[in-house]
Design a protein around this motif. Structure first.
Motif: not given
Lengths: 257, 257, 257, 257
Positions: D82-87
């Motif tokens: 999820i963090a990767i998707a947001r970044m």
């Protein structure tokens, strides 16, 4: 670090700690060197070495690394990675995305032969360090391979080339390098690159990363060439061809599901 | 090519045509050169140049390309690409997968500044070729930028560094190179790499690919460092921290949907 | 929030704020609903809707979303995304990696037609809201398209199918839905899905994401089927075929570089 | 197929054979069903089932699959995916690219727990089929786990939740389903989804793909939410924070390399 700091910003900065790069406004240091001291003084392969190993290589080491990286840049569009780069380049994504989709498939089967070869050689070298003669060490490892593993002995033979044209030249250069270090290097074919990386002290798992750096060059070249041709949604076969359907014949939707 | 061949294997082989690599069993040629002639004779940056441009570079050109590639290898784990590489490396995927997820985000915003800067300079150069003085050409392009576009002028300033420590050194080296070519190169800051790539004749859209090759080194170094630390599922914040929830308060599921 | 908190953990948690999910040990809430209240009560399409829109859909809305998602799951291995998934599945990477390489190419050209069609319709609808009759609004938008843009009018025609077999059925169902809402929906062909997503209130840029969710099903099915066949390094053409080389003929390495 | 055809187009079409989809101009058939017969008649989970399994599920099976898919859509931005998707969503790439970078990290550690749990249960079930009582079969498998493997027993416990709020509700629903089939299902916690997928007959390796389909929903929701906030190059920590440097102190560049 105080406990207070641990629960605040310090804890977060610790979470992302690294020994590779130090930065402050106006300052970038790689492995302890000011970046302005490195720029123009070290070759690109030497920079790769410094980043991965933490110390500057000798000129010989950097040269040999550069040779190995240059040897594996491309193997043509029959390789899944290159085909993927070219197809992706026609789908309306950035060139970095095309490269990513391609690099992403350099896995155990497509990109892992060097890594596996180096592990293989490492086992043989360890046996030799323990006093086993070379021939016996190789035989033992091969016996274990055929007993336990399937597929292909890594670094030996090639599905396409009877003799891989890259290997003899790499071996020749490696020997020159090795001669200076007073070692002999066991012969091999496709895994010569693995021998070089091993000789240079890279751990097996990192050599897949080196292969990615190398093959990225071909991936970029092919993605770029394709992107200049203006195709849209390039499929694997000529547009007017299809695929063979091997499934069930047409059937009616069931009355009650 | 005969029509018959067009409907058979020849048509398929034509579908995947390329001018980059020629291969037959025992033969690999890159841009017309036998690979065994290239191995050990050309530096890694020269191989990159050959693959992308079709001809071998001069030693000076290869050296300058290597310098530009070396200058952009890393900007630390606050960069999304580096953070992604490190997080991915803890998720049980291959190092090539970690690299791919990271390279994949080097898009217009994260990896496109050089490409945009080079286009920007190209517009200015075109105006100068048409007789507009430098100062006027820059002003006109900047006026257009502020009228049409949002965000940051590419190649100028840096959100983190008051003066980017890489730029002066690159400019110095570029001047040495340019002096030999009898040109002056307009000053700039973050986009110096773009100036180099432009001076070397790379089209803007390809420079994003060069940035990917360069930053891949840092991405690999960080993925590798992280993979040696044994973490699992590294999140963006320390494990005991969460995120702020800013949505609706808890509510009952509606009786009838 | 106190300034002190801002510089500590609170600032970091704020950095990752979201209104989608709230979590504490033993608690997961999506858009304000306890997850245990949702499980078993909402369909998968309704869950997708809730996550993306923040509120539960009506049963009709969820049903229509599910229909649109189901209609686009696959278009066969001539589509670059499907071919990539199948090739990746033979390279020794995880099934999620094969899916990622494939999803990654659903860009403006391969996956963006629905998004573009919906924007197109939105322009027409806006003109109609401003009093322009439908025929004139369509003509004006088409005129602008042919003046400014290249390629294909999004949502109209199909390079492969004379009549797309999915469109009439979708239109029929959409009309039933629309009739209940007292609207008429303009006819179209390939962009019917776009009409549905637009009717349901999804912004154009989000419909690409919905297409990814839908096509992911086919991508997974093909990656899985391929992975069961045991091939290694599947290229785009039969193994014994190559590609046509169109570049320079073989040449000697220059004497002095 | 004639030998002649084998060397021509037929060989290429055979190379891409599939039993999933049949297509001709104006015709799309999935697993033997005309697509227009499927649209509007089968739910989205039923379409997923048909694509992956080849046959339509019963309504109960489709419902249970939908429940399992809905239960795992999100676990918040502390999850690397999820963090990767947001970044990624802040880096100037398409929403499909942001999704791909995220899905790409759902590997053995981040996305493989269900797959591993199902294999684990499969071993226990096999022992029971061989006459071993449940308690003994579980003990034997656990003993083997602690002797051979490291990490966490898949499907048991959770690093964050003392009791995972999703599990009891899933178990309850699974029991209802299982009761109808006259079986009892062993209790578990996080791997309940694995139990469901196993009960439904999915092989372990395919359940990772199902998890990707499920978590893709949260990945899309977060990428979309982030993309609406206008950030550029979102790093893992607040912009004004850095990371701790743990490497060598600054050092001069060596005189001679």
């Amino acid at each position: 670090m105080s406990e207070d700091k641990k629960t605040g910003r310090g804890r977060a900065e610790e979470w992302w700690q690294t020994s590779i790069i130090e930065m402050r406004p106006g300052v970038i240091r790689l492995r302890g060197y000011e970046i302005q001291d490195l720029i123009g003084r070290v070759s690109f392969p030497a920079m790769i070495w410094l980043m991965l190993r933490g110390e500057l290589p000798s000129e010989e080491q950097a040269a040999l690394l550069g040779i190995a990286l240059g040897a594996a840049v491309d193997h043509g569009p029959q390789a899944p990675s290159i085909a993927i780069a070219r197809m992706a380049a026609t789908c309306g994504v950035g060139i970095n995305n095309a490269m990513a989709s391609a690099i992403n498939v350099l896995g155990d089967v497509h990109g892992g032969a060097g890594e596996q070869a180096l592990s293989f050689y490492g086992d043989i070298a360890a046996a030799m360090d323990g006093g086993t003669p070379l021939a016996q060490a190789v035989k033992t490892r091969l016996d274990r391979f055929f007993a336990e593993e399937k597929g292909y002995v890594p670094g030996l033979g090639h599905r396409f080339h009877p003799v891989d044209p890259r290997a003899p030249r790499l071996i020749e250069l490696t020997r020159e390098f090795a001669a200076r270090k007073g070692k002999t290097i066991p012969l091999n074919i496709d895994g010569t690159t693995a021998v070089i990386y091993g000789e240079l002290g890279f751990p097996p798992a990192l050599t897949r990363g080196l292969f990615v750096l190398s093959r990225s060059v071909g991936i970029l070249a092919h993605a770029w060439e394709q992107s200049q041709q203006g195709d849209r949604n390039k499929g694997p076969l000529p547009r007017e061809w299809l695929w063979a359907y091997t499934g069930l014949p047409v059937r009616p939707f069931p009355d009650t599901e």
